[in-house]
Design an enzyme around this catalytic site. Structure first.
Site: not given
Length: 472
Positions: A325-327
Protein backbone atom coordinates in the site's frame (compact mmCIF):
# COMPACT_ATOMS: atom_id res chain seq x y z
CA UNK A 1 -1.79 22.86 -1.99
CA UNK A 2 0.60 22.10 0.84
CA UNK A 3 -0.23 22.83 4.48
CA UNK A 4 3.21 24.45 4.75
CA UNK A 5 2.64 26.90 1.90
CA UNK A 6 1.67 30.55 1.72
CA UNK A 7 -1.28 29.54 -0.46
CA UNK A 8 -2.76 27.41 2.33
CA UNK A 9 -2.16 30.08 4.96
CA UNK A 10 -4.33 32.36 2.81
CA UNK A 11 -6.83 29.70 1.76
CA UNK A 12 -7.70 28.37 5.22
CA UNK A 13 -8.65 31.68 6.94
CA UNK A 14 -10.85 32.58 3.95
CA UNK A 15 -12.64 29.23 4.19
CA UNK A 16 -13.12 29.71 7.94
CA UNK A 17 -14.57 33.21 7.55
CA UNK A 18 -16.97 32.12 4.81
CA UNK A 19 -17.94 28.96 6.69
CA UNK A 20 -18.86 30.73 9.93
CA UNK A 21 -20.48 33.60 8.01
CA UNK A 22 -23.11 31.16 6.74
CA UNK A 23 -25.94 30.80 9.30
CA UNK A 24 -25.56 27.77 11.56
CA UNK A 25 -28.90 26.30 10.49
CA UNK A 26 -27.87 26.19 6.82
CA UNK A 27 -25.90 22.99 7.11
CA UNK A 28 -26.29 22.16 3.42
CA UNK A 29 -24.84 25.51 2.31
CA UNK A 30 -21.91 25.10 4.68
CA UNK A 31 -21.24 21.60 3.37
CA UNK A 32 -21.37 22.85 -0.21
CA UNK A 33 -18.80 25.51 0.64
CA UNK A 34 -16.51 22.88 2.17
CA UNK A 35 -17.02 20.60 -0.86
CA UNK A 36 -16.04 23.35 -3.30
CA UNK A 37 -13.09 24.32 -1.08
CA UNK A 38 -11.97 20.68 -0.89
CA UNK A 39 -11.96 20.24 -4.66
CA UNK A 40 -10.17 23.56 -5.10
CA UNK A 41 -7.60 22.41 -2.53
CA UNK A 42 -7.06 19.12 -4.39
CA UNK A 43 -7.02 20.63 -7.89
CA UNK A 44 -4.06 22.82 -6.94
CA UNK A 45 -1.84 19.79 -7.66
CA UNK A 46 -3.28 18.49 -10.92
CA UNK A 47 -6.81 19.62 -11.88
CA UNK A 48 -7.43 16.60 -14.14
CA UNK A 49 -6.99 14.16 -11.25
CA UNK A 50 -10.04 15.60 -9.54
CA UNK A 51 -11.89 13.41 -12.06
CA UNK A 52 -10.40 10.34 -10.38
CA UNK A 53 -11.54 11.59 -7.00
CA UNK A 54 -15.02 12.16 -8.38
CA UNK A 55 -15.02 8.74 -10.08
CA UNK A 56 -14.18 6.98 -6.81
CA UNK A 57 -16.89 9.01 -5.09
CA UNK A 58 -19.58 8.23 -7.67
CA UNK A 59 -18.72 4.51 -7.84
CA UNK A 60 -18.81 3.98 -4.07
CA UNK A 61 -21.92 6.17 -3.70
CA UNK A 62 -23.88 4.18 -6.32
CA UNK A 63 -22.58 0.87 -4.96
CA UNK A 64 -23.81 1.75 -1.48
CA UNK A 65 -27.23 2.70 -2.88
CA UNK A 66 -27.39 -0.64 -4.67
CA UNK A 67 -26.36 -2.53 -1.53
CA UNK A 68 -29.08 -0.82 0.50
CA UNK A 69 -31.75 -1.27 -2.20
CA UNK A 70 -31.58 -5.03 -2.64
CA UNK A 71 -32.35 -7.60 0.04
CA UNK A 72 -30.67 -10.56 -1.64
CA UNK A 73 -27.16 -11.10 -0.31
CA UNK A 74 -25.88 -12.13 -3.75
CA UNK A 75 -26.89 -8.78 -5.27
CA UNK A 76 -25.48 -6.85 -2.33
CA UNK A 77 -22.20 -8.68 -2.76
CA UNK A 78 -22.21 -7.94 -6.50
CA UNK A 79 -22.40 -4.20 -5.84
CA UNK A 80 -19.67 -4.42 -3.21
CA UNK A 81 -17.37 -6.42 -5.49
CA UNK A 82 -18.00 -3.95 -8.32
CA UNK A 83 -17.00 -1.07 -6.05
CA UNK A 84 -13.85 -2.89 -4.91
CA UNK A 85 -12.81 -3.94 -8.42
CA UNK A 86 -13.34 -0.53 -10.05
CA UNK A 87 -11.59 1.43 -7.32
CA UNK A 88 -8.68 -0.96 -6.90
CA UNK A 89 -8.27 -1.16 -10.70
CA UNK A 90 -7.76 2.61 -10.86
CA UNK A 91 -5.33 2.43 -7.95
CA UNK A 92 -3.47 -0.44 -9.63
CA UNK A 93 -3.17 1.36 -12.97
CA UNK A 94 -1.71 4.55 -11.52
CA UNK A 95 0.37 3.09 -8.73
CA UNK A 96 1.40 -0.48 -9.54
CA UNK A 97 1.05 -1.27 -13.25
CA UNK A 98 4.48 -0.05 -14.38
CA UNK A 99 6.17 -1.74 -11.41
CA UNK A 100 4.46 -5.05 -12.19
CA UNK A 101 5.19 -4.85 -15.93
CA UNK A 102 8.89 -4.12 -15.28
CA UNK A 103 9.18 -7.14 -13.01
CA UNK A 104 7.29 -9.41 -15.41
CA UNK A 105 9.62 -8.35 -18.24
CA UNK A 106 12.66 -8.98 -16.03
CA UNK A 107 11.45 -12.49 -15.08
CA UNK A 108 10.73 -13.32 -18.73
CA UNK A 109 14.21 -12.18 -19.73
CA UNK A 110 15.74 -14.37 -17.02
CA UNK A 111 13.80 -17.28 -18.50
CA UNK A 112 15.15 -16.59 -21.98
CA UNK A 113 11.97 -14.97 -23.24
CA UNK A 114 11.38 -11.43 -24.42
CA UNK A 115 8.23 -9.38 -24.24
CA UNK A 116 7.71 -5.62 -24.25
CA UNK A 117 4.68 -4.72 -22.19
CA UNK A 118 3.09 -1.30 -22.69
CA UNK A 119 4.10 1.39 -20.20
CA UNK A 120 2.13 4.42 -19.07
CA UNK A 121 3.77 7.68 -18.05
CA UNK A 122 1.25 8.60 -15.40
CA UNK A 123 1.83 10.97 -12.51
CA UNK A 124 0.70 9.35 -9.26
CA UNK A 125 -2.35 11.30 -8.05
CA UNK A 126 -1.76 12.82 -4.63
CA UNK A 127 -3.58 10.98 -1.85
CA UNK A 128 -5.14 8.33 -4.10
CA UNK A 129 -4.41 5.51 -1.63
CA UNK A 130 -5.95 7.47 1.24
CA UNK A 131 -9.23 8.53 -0.33
CA UNK A 132 -9.65 5.19 -2.10
CA UNK A 133 -9.39 3.30 1.19
CA UNK A 134 -11.74 5.76 2.91
CA UNK A 135 -14.35 5.35 0.18
CA UNK A 136 -13.99 1.55 0.12
CA UNK A 137 -14.33 1.44 3.90
CA UNK A 138 -17.71 3.15 3.50
CA UNK A 139 -18.85 0.59 0.89
CA UNK A 140 -17.85 -2.30 3.14
CA UNK A 141 -19.53 -0.74 6.20
CA UNK A 142 -22.78 -0.29 4.29
CA UNK A 143 -22.57 -3.91 3.11
CA UNK A 144 -22.01 -5.09 6.69
CA UNK A 145 -24.90 -2.96 7.94
CA UNK A 146 -22.73 -1.02 10.42
CA UNK A 147 -23.24 2.30 8.60
CA UNK A 148 -26.51 3.59 7.10
CA UNK A 149 -26.37 4.52 3.44
CA UNK A 150 -25.87 8.24 2.74
CA UNK A 151 -28.37 9.34 0.10
CA UNK A 152 -27.28 12.98 -0.13
CA UNK A 153 -24.57 12.91 -2.77
CA UNK A 154 -23.03 16.25 -1.78
CA UNK A 155 -22.67 15.12 1.83
CA UNK A 156 -21.06 11.86 0.79
CA UNK A 157 -18.76 13.61 -1.70
CA UNK A 158 -17.61 15.88 1.12
CA UNK A 159 -16.90 12.83 3.29
CA UNK A 160 -14.55 11.45 0.62
CA UNK A 161 -12.89 14.78 -0.22
CA UNK A 162 -12.84 16.71 3.10
CA UNK A 163 -9.71 18.78 2.55
CA UNK A 164 -7.99 18.59 5.97
CA UNK A 165 -7.45 14.83 5.67
CA UNK A 166 -7.91 14.27 1.94
CA UNK A 167 -4.34 13.66 0.78
CA UNK A 168 -2.63 11.99 3.79
CA UNK A 169 -5.28 11.00 6.31
CA UNK A 170 -6.25 10.18 8.92
CA UNK A 171 -8.29 7.61 6.96
CA UNK A 172 -11.64 8.37 8.53
CA UNK A 173 -14.51 5.97 9.15
CA UNK A 174 -17.94 6.78 7.82
CA UNK A 175 -19.67 6.28 11.18
CA UNK A 176 -17.43 8.94 12.73
CA UNK A 177 -17.15 11.66 10.08
CA UNK A 178 -20.36 11.40 8.02
CA UNK A 179 -22.72 12.24 10.94
CA UNK A 180 -20.65 15.34 11.72
CA UNK A 181 -21.56 16.84 8.33
CA UNK A 182 -25.20 16.87 9.46
CA UNK A 183 -24.53 18.69 12.72
CA UNK A 184 -24.69 22.43 13.34
CA UNK A 185 -21.19 23.62 14.17
CA UNK A 186 -21.26 26.92 16.01
CA UNK A 187 -18.20 29.11 16.33
CA UNK A 188 -16.43 27.98 19.49
CA UNK A 189 -13.50 30.14 20.57
CA UNK A 190 -11.97 27.47 22.80
CA UNK A 191 -12.37 24.87 20.06
CA UNK A 192 -10.71 27.16 17.55
CA UNK A 193 -7.78 27.82 19.88
CA UNK A 194 -7.46 24.09 20.61
CA UNK A 195 -7.29 23.47 16.86
CA UNK A 196 -4.66 26.18 16.39
CA UNK A 197 -2.52 24.67 19.18
CA UNK A 198 -2.65 21.31 17.40
CA UNK A 199 -1.72 22.98 14.13
CA UNK A 200 1.21 24.85 15.69
CA UNK A 201 2.65 21.66 17.19
CA UNK A 202 2.13 19.89 13.86
CA UNK A 203 4.00 22.64 12.02
CA UNK A 204 6.82 22.38 14.56
CA UNK A 205 7.06 18.63 14.00
CA UNK A 206 7.15 19.08 10.23
CA UNK A 207 9.22 22.21 9.69
CA UNK A 208 11.68 22.03 12.59
CA UNK A 209 11.91 18.33 13.48
CA UNK A 210 11.26 16.46 10.21
CA UNK A 211 12.75 18.87 7.71
CA UNK A 212 15.92 19.53 9.74
CA UNK A 213 16.47 15.78 10.13
CA UNK A 214 15.69 15.35 6.46
CA UNK A 215 18.57 17.54 5.32
CA UNK A 216 21.08 14.95 6.57
CA UNK A 217 18.98 11.84 6.00
CA UNK A 218 18.30 12.68 2.35
CA UNK A 219 21.96 13.51 1.70
CA UNK A 220 23.02 10.06 2.93
CA UNK A 221 20.23 7.85 1.55
CA UNK A 222 20.26 9.52 -1.87
CA UNK A 223 24.02 8.87 -2.21
CA UNK A 224 24.55 5.67 -0.24
CA UNK A 225 27.76 4.56 -1.97
CA UNK A 226 29.53 7.81 -1.14
CA UNK A 227 29.28 7.50 2.66
CA UNK A 228 30.54 5.34 5.53
CA UNK A 229 29.08 3.43 8.45
CA UNK A 230 29.15 6.40 10.80
CA UNK A 231 26.96 8.35 8.40
CA UNK A 232 24.64 5.36 8.04
CA UNK A 233 24.26 5.14 11.83
CA UNK A 234 23.43 8.82 12.17
CA UNK A 235 21.01 8.86 9.22
CA UNK A 236 19.33 5.66 10.44
CA UNK A 237 18.76 7.21 13.86
CA UNK A 238 17.48 10.48 12.41
CA UNK A 239 15.06 9.02 9.86
CA UNK A 240 12.65 7.59 12.47
CA UNK A 241 12.28 11.12 13.82
CA UNK A 242 12.03 12.59 10.33
CA UNK A 243 9.18 10.35 9.24
CA UNK A 244 7.44 10.66 12.59
CA UNK A 245 7.67 14.44 12.55
CA UNK A 246 6.59 14.57 8.92
CA UNK A 247 3.59 12.26 9.08
CA UNK A 248 2.42 12.89 12.63
CA UNK A 249 2.93 16.59 11.94
CA UNK A 250 0.62 16.38 8.93
CA UNK A 251 -1.97 14.45 10.94
CA UNK A 252 -1.92 17.02 13.74
CA UNK A 253 -2.32 19.89 11.30
CA UNK A 254 -5.22 18.04 9.65
CA UNK A 255 -6.89 17.32 13.00
CA UNK A 256 -6.31 20.93 14.08
CA UNK A 257 -7.73 22.39 10.85
CA UNK A 258 -10.84 20.22 11.21
CA UNK A 259 -11.13 21.17 14.89
CA UNK A 260 -11.14 24.89 14.02
CA UNK A 261 -14.14 24.22 11.78
CA UNK A 262 -15.85 22.20 14.51
CA UNK A 263 -15.06 18.66 13.28
CA UNK A 264 -13.25 15.96 15.23
CA UNK A 265 -10.98 13.58 13.35
CA UNK A 266 -9.61 10.39 14.87
CA UNK A 267 -6.23 10.26 16.61
CA UNK A 268 -3.56 8.94 14.25
CA UNK A 269 -0.44 8.72 16.44
CA UNK A 270 0.04 7.99 20.13
CA UNK A 271 3.73 8.29 21.05
CA UNK A 272 4.78 5.24 18.93
CA UNK A 273 8.43 5.21 19.93
CA UNK A 274 7.49 4.39 23.52
CA UNK A 275 6.11 1.02 22.39
CA UNK A 276 7.54 -2.07 24.10
CA UNK A 277 6.61 -4.48 21.29
CA UNK A 278 6.00 -4.37 17.55
CA UNK A 279 2.32 -5.07 18.20
CA UNK A 280 2.11 -2.12 20.54
CA UNK A 281 3.95 0.01 17.98
CA UNK A 282 1.17 -0.64 15.48
CA UNK A 283 -1.42 0.33 18.07
CA UNK A 284 0.34 3.70 18.28
CA UNK A 285 1.58 4.34 14.72
CA UNK A 286 -0.72 5.41 11.84
CA UNK A 287 -3.69 4.21 13.84
CA UNK A 288 -6.24 4.96 11.12
CA UNK A 289 -4.43 2.69 8.64
CA UNK A 290 -3.58 -0.12 11.06
CA UNK A 291 -7.19 -0.31 12.26
CA UNK A 292 -8.38 -0.17 8.63
CA UNK A 293 -6.27 -3.21 7.75
CA UNK A 294 -7.37 -4.98 10.91
CA UNK A 295 -11.08 -4.45 10.21
CA UNK A 296 -11.11 -4.89 6.45
CA UNK A 297 -8.27 -7.36 5.77
CA UNK A 298 -7.10 -9.23 8.90
CA UNK A 299 -10.52 -9.99 10.43
CA UNK A 300 -12.15 -11.02 7.10
CA UNK A 301 -9.23 -13.42 6.57
CA UNK A 302 -10.14 -15.07 9.85
CA UNK A 303 -8.26 -12.91 12.32
CA UNK A 304 -7.69 -14.69 15.62
CA UNK A 305 -10.67 -16.99 15.16
CA UNK A 306 -8.63 -19.63 13.33
CA UNK A 307 -5.73 -21.92 14.25
CA UNK A 308 -2.29 -20.59 15.16
CA UNK A 309 -0.71 -21.33 11.77
CA UNK A 310 -3.55 -19.60 9.94
CA UNK A 311 -3.26 -16.60 12.29
CA UNK A 312 0.39 -16.23 11.31
CA UNK A 313 -0.53 -16.42 7.62
CA UNK A 314 -3.23 -13.78 8.16
CA UNK A 315 -0.74 -11.48 9.88
CA UNK A 316 1.82 -11.89 7.12
CA UNK A 317 -0.72 -11.28 4.36
CA UNK A 318 -2.05 -8.18 6.14
CA UNK A 319 1.38 -6.64 6.57
CA UNK A 320 2.56 -7.53 3.09
CA UNK A 321 -0.50 -5.74 1.73
CA UNK A 322 0.21 -2.86 4.11
CA UNK A 323 3.76 -2.63 2.79
CA UNK A 324 2.61 -2.66 -0.83
CA UNK A 325 0.00 0.00 0.00
CA UNK A 326 2.87 2.36 0.78
CA UNK A 327 4.36 2.09 -2.68
CA UNK A 328 5.33 0.08 -5.74
CA UNK A 329 8.84 -0.84 -4.62
CA UNK A 330 10.43 -4.00 -3.26
CA UNK A 331 11.66 -1.98 -0.29
CA UNK A 332 8.08 -1.50 0.92
CA UNK A 333 7.28 -5.16 0.28
CA UNK A 334 10.23 -6.22 2.44
CA UNK A 335 9.37 -3.63 5.09
CA UNK A 336 5.86 -5.06 5.37
CA UNK A 337 7.21 -8.63 5.42
CA UNK A 338 9.65 -7.80 8.21
CA UNK A 339 6.95 -6.29 10.41
CA UNK A 340 4.69 -9.26 9.68
CA UNK A 341 7.41 -11.76 10.64
CA UNK A 342 8.24 -9.84 13.82
CA UNK A 343 4.57 -9.82 14.82
CA UNK A 344 4.32 -13.57 14.20
CA UNK A 345 7.37 -14.16 16.41
CA UNK A 346 5.88 -11.99 19.15
CA UNK A 347 2.61 -13.85 18.92
CA UNK A 348 4.35 -17.23 19.06
CA UNK A 349 6.37 -16.43 22.20
CA UNK A 350 3.66 -14.41 23.93
CA UNK A 351 5.21 -10.93 23.88
CA UNK A 352 2.68 -8.20 24.49
CA UNK A 353 0.28 -10.29 26.56
CA UNK A 354 1.54 -8.88 29.85
CA UNK A 355 2.61 -5.57 31.34
CA UNK A 356 6.31 -5.04 31.89
CA UNK A 357 7.96 -2.83 34.49
CA UNK A 358 11.42 -1.65 35.45
CA UNK A 359 14.49 -2.99 33.66
CA UNK A 360 12.45 -5.59 31.79
CA UNK A 361 10.24 -2.91 30.28
CA UNK A 362 13.31 -0.90 29.30
CA UNK A 363 14.84 -3.91 27.55
CA UNK A 364 11.63 -4.61 25.64
CA UNK A 365 11.45 -0.94 24.64
CA UNK A 366 15.08 -0.88 23.48
CA UNK A 367 14.75 -4.04 21.37
CA UNK A 368 11.50 -2.74 19.83
CA UNK A 369 13.03 0.64 19.00
CA UNK A 370 16.08 -0.97 17.38
CA UNK A 371 13.91 -3.31 15.28
CA UNK A 372 11.68 -0.45 14.18
CA UNK A 373 14.74 1.62 13.20
CA UNK A 374 16.19 -1.27 11.17
CA UNK A 375 12.86 -1.68 9.39
CA UNK A 376 12.80 2.05 8.64
CA UNK A 377 16.03 1.60 6.65
CA UNK A 378 14.10 -0.61 4.22
CA UNK A 379 11.31 1.96 4.12
CA UNK A 380 13.60 4.91 3.38
CA UNK A 381 16.06 3.33 0.95
CA UNK A 382 15.47 4.07 -2.71
CA UNK A 383 16.28 0.48 -3.69
CA UNK A 384 16.87 -2.86 -1.98
CA UNK A 385 20.53 -2.62 -2.96
CA UNK A 386 20.83 0.65 -1.04
CA UNK A 387 19.03 -0.80 1.97
CA UNK A 388 21.39 -3.79 2.13
CA UNK A 389 24.39 -1.50 1.66
CA UNK A 390 23.30 0.63 4.61
CA UNK A 391 22.51 -2.33 6.89
CA UNK A 392 25.82 -4.08 6.16
CA UNK A 393 27.71 -0.77 6.20
CA UNK A 394 26.56 -0.10 9.76
CA UNK A 395 29.05 -2.75 10.86
CA UNK A 396 31.47 -3.09 7.96
CA UNK A 397 32.26 0.50 6.97
CA UNK A 398 33.11 1.99 10.35
CA UNK A 399 34.02 5.66 10.25
CA UNK A 400 33.26 9.14 11.47
CA UNK A 401 29.96 10.54 10.12
CA UNK A 402 30.32 12.82 7.13
CA UNK A 403 29.12 16.19 8.41
CA UNK A 404 29.75 19.37 6.46
CA UNK A 405 29.82 22.75 8.19
CA UNK A 406 26.44 23.65 6.64
CA UNK A 407 24.87 20.39 7.87
CA UNK A 408 26.21 20.87 11.39
CA UNK A 409 23.72 23.67 12.03
CA UNK A 410 20.86 21.53 10.72
CA UNK A 411 21.91 18.66 12.99
CA UNK A 412 22.08 20.94 16.04
CA UNK A 413 18.58 22.24 15.33
CA UNK A 414 17.35 18.69 14.72
CA UNK A 415 18.81 17.62 18.08
CA UNK A 416 17.05 20.54 19.77
CA UNK A 417 13.75 19.58 18.13
CA UNK A 418 14.18 15.94 19.16
CA UNK A 419 14.82 17.08 22.73
CA UNK A 420 11.65 19.17 22.78
CA UNK A 421 9.66 16.28 21.29
CA UNK A 422 10.98 13.83 23.89
CA UNK A 423 10.22 16.21 26.76
CA UNK A 424 6.65 16.67 25.55
CA UNK A 425 6.03 12.98 24.90
CA UNK A 426 7.70 11.83 28.12
CA UNK A 427 5.41 14.17 30.05
CA UNK A 428 2.37 12.69 28.27
CA UNK A 429 3.50 9.07 28.51
CA UNK A 430 4.30 9.23 32.21
CA UNK A 431 1.60 11.78 33.10
CA UNK A 432 3.90 14.54 34.26
CA UNK A 433 2.06 17.77 34.91
CA UNK A 434 3.66 19.77 32.07
CA UNK A 435 0.59 20.47 29.94
CA UNK A 436 1.55 23.99 28.94
CA UNK A 437 -0.58 23.99 25.79
CA UNK A 438 -3.69 22.96 27.76
CA UNK A 439 -2.96 25.09 30.83
CA UNK A 440 -6.00 26.44 32.67
CA UNK A 441 -4.42 29.88 32.51
CA UNK A 442 -5.39 31.91 29.44
CA UNK A 443 -2.04 33.72 29.24
CA UNK A 444 -0.03 30.48 29.34
CA UNK A 445 -2.11 28.83 26.59
CA UNK A 446 -1.76 31.81 24.27
CA UNK A 447 1.90 32.35 25.09
CA UNK A 448 2.49 28.74 24.00
CA UNK A 449 1.14 29.56 20.53
CA UNK A 450 3.27 32.69 20.26
CA UNK A 451 6.48 30.98 21.42
CA UNK A 452 5.97 27.93 19.20
CA UNK A 453 5.22 30.11 16.18
CA UNK A 454 8.39 32.09 16.80
CA UNK A 455 10.42 28.87 17.04
CA UNK A 456 8.94 27.61 13.77
CA UNK A 457 9.79 30.85 11.95
CA UNK A 458 13.30 31.05 13.42
CA UNK A 459 14.33 27.37 13.36
CA UNK A 460 12.15 25.73 10.72
CA UNK A 461 12.89 24.91 7.09
CA UNK A 462 10.51 27.26 5.32
CA UNK A 463 11.04 26.07 1.78
CA UNK A 464 7.67 24.34 1.53
CA UNK A 465 8.98 20.75 1.28
CA UNK A 466 6.35 18.15 0.41
CA UNK A 467 5.15 15.74 3.08
CA UNK A 468 6.62 12.23 2.74
CA UNK A 469 3.25 10.45 2.77
CA UNK A 470 1.95 12.45 -0.20
CA UNK A 471 3.74 9.93 -2.43
CA UNK A 472 1.56 7.12 -1.08
Amino acid sequence: MLFNSIAFLLFFPIVCVLYFAIPVARVGARNMLLLVASYYFYMNWEPAYALLLMTSTVVTYLAALGISFYQEKSKKKLFLISSLVLNLSILFLFKYYNFLSENVEWMLQRSGLSMDLPEFSLLLPVGISFYTFQALGYSIDVYRGTTPVERNFATYALFVSFFPQLVAGPIERSNNLLPQFKQQHRFDYEGVMAGIRLMVWGYFMKLVLADRCGVYVDAIFNNVDMHNGGSYWLASLLFPFQIYGDFAGYSLIAIGVARVLGFRLMENFRRPYFACSIGEFWHRWHISLSTWFKDYVYIPLGGNRVGHLRQYVNLLVTFVVSGIWHGANWTFFCWGCLHGVLLCIEKAIGIGKQQYTGIRKFCHWLVTFILVCVAWILFRANHLHDAMAVITGLFCKIGVPDISFAMFTDLCLAALAIGILLLKELSEEFHWNLKVAESRYWLVRHSYIVVMTAMILLLGVLGGDQFIYFQF
